[in-house]
Design an enzyme around this catalytic site. Structure first.
Site, PDB file in Angstrom:
ATOM      1  N   HIS A 121       0.842  -1.214   0.000  1.00 22.93           N
ATOM      2  CA  HIS A 121       0.000   0.000   0.000  1.00 22.93           C
ATOM      3  C   HIS A 121       0.871   1.256   0.000  1.00 22.93           C
ATOM      4  O   HIS A 121       0.631   2.201  -0.772  1.00 22.93           O
ATOM      5  CB  HIS A 121      -0.910  -0.031   1.233  1.00 22.93           C
ATOM      6  N   GLU A 122       1.900   1.255   0.840  1.00 24.63           N
ATOM      7  CA  GLU A 122       2.765   2.442   0.935  1.00 24.63           C
ATOM      8  C   GLU A 122       3.543   2.661  -0.369  1.00 24.63           C
ATOM      9  O   GLU A 122       3.661   3.795  -0.842  1.00 24.63           O
ATOM     10  CB  GLU A 122       3.734   2.308   2.115  1.00 24.63           C
ATOM     11  N   HIS A 125       1.415   4.365  -2.967  1.00 24.60           N
ATOM     12  CA  HIS A 125       1.372   5.835  -2.925  1.00 24.60           C
ATOM     13  C   HIS A 125       2.536   6.432  -3.730  1.00 24.60           C
ATOM     14  O   HIS A 125       2.376   7.428  -4.422  1.00 24.60           O
ATOM     15  CB  HIS A 125       1.491   6.344  -1.482  1.00 24.60           C
ATOM     16  N   GLU A 183      -6.058   7.074  -1.283  1.00 21.39           N
ATOM     17  CA  GLU A 183      -6.047   5.881  -0.423  1.00 21.39           C
ATOM     18  C   GLU A 183      -6.567   4.659  -1.178  1.00 21.39           C
ATOM     19  O   GLU A 183      -5.973   3.576  -1.114  1.00 21.39           O
ATOM     20  CB  GLU A 183      -6.894   6.112   0.838  1.00 21.39           C
TER      21      GLU A 183
HETATM   22 ZN   LIG Z   1      -2.332   5.290   2.475  1.00 16.19          ZN
END
Ligand SMILES: [Zn+2]
Length: 261
Positions: A121-122, A125, A183
């Site tokens: 997830h990171e 980004h 997100e």
């Molecule tokens: Zn996030």
């Protein structure tokens, strides 16, 4: 509409680019990658200076193993991974190929795949240039300000905003969560990344369920922003799971079976 804004800003800034994110979303990016990478590198140095680094060999080995499995089979390049002594359930990734994992996160996850879900997830980004996108919105307001200069002075309003853009606002007393669109995008990119590396993408759903139970309304970590809600996030991941499972099966067929614990 965005195209018109892009054209107008391109004329004003001369370094504008309207790009497409990995999920196909149109983005306005006013900063060159080199400058955003520089912001990430400086932020990482500041955090390494301010926060104790864990020398627990096992935790470092697990974090390194998961991160390198994900990056080697997807993004490539060398990524620096540092484990920080901090009880919060947190992790971050920065432009310039930097990853930070907090020791607290190891107490929350049940297996390597759940930790891979957070790290994926990171990295999502970063790949989707979310920092550059937010910095560009800020630049459109503060034309001519150097964001790199701002990183050197985290107490100034623009410095705080700059750290916030990198998803690190909470470290310096200003909470600036990513937007809901960003997100959701990081969730989808992240689950694909982990699956392509051979981590079980279904564990991402278990992770968010676990996270929601463990935190009960506390919102301290970057990925625990109030939007989207845990329920929305889990529903979106369930919808996306057939595609992620396809990547997972391909990875397994290629012999990608990481053993990071
Ligand atoms: Zn996030």
């Amino acid at each position: 509409m965005l195209k018109k804004i892009c054209a107008a800003l391109a004329a004003a800034f001369a370094l504008t680019a309207c790009v497409t994110s990995p999920t196909g979303r149109s983005q306005l990016i006013l900063l060159p990658d080199s400058q955003v990478d520089q912001m990430g590198l400086q932020a990482f140095e500041t955090i390494k200076r301010d926060k104790p680094i864990s020398n627990n060999a096992r935790l470092n080995q697990v974090a390194q193993c998961i991160a390198s499995n994900i990056t080697q089979s997807t993004t490539g390049g060398r990524w620096e991974v540092v484990v920080f002594e901090d009880d919060s359930f947190n992790a971050f990734a920065l432009p310039g190929n930097k990853i930070g994992v907090y020791t607290g996160l190891f107490n929350l996850v049940a297996n390597q795949d759940q930790l891979a879900a957070v790290i994926g997830h990171e990295i999502g980004h970063v790949l989707a240039k979310h920092s550059a996108e937010r910095a560009s919105q800020e630049l459109a307001v503060n034309s001519g300000m150097s964001m790199i200069q701002a990183m050197g002075n985290p107490q100034s309003p623009l410095g705080q905003a700059a750290f916030g853009m990198l998803g690190l606002g909470a470290e310096y007393g200003v909470l600036m969560p990513y937007g809901r669109t960003q997100e959701s995008e990081a969730d989808i990119i992240g689950v694909d990344l982990m699956a392509k590396a051979g981590f079980d993408p279904r564990q991402s759903i278990n992770l968010w369920q676990r996270m929601s139970q463990a935190t009960q309304g506390q919102q301290t970590a970057e990925f625990l922003s109030t939007h989207p809600s845990h329920a929305t996030r889990i529903r979106d991941l369930e919808q996306h799971m057939p595609q992620a499972m396809g990547f997972y099966q391909q990875a397994q067929a290629m012999g990608r079976r990481p053993q990071c614990q």
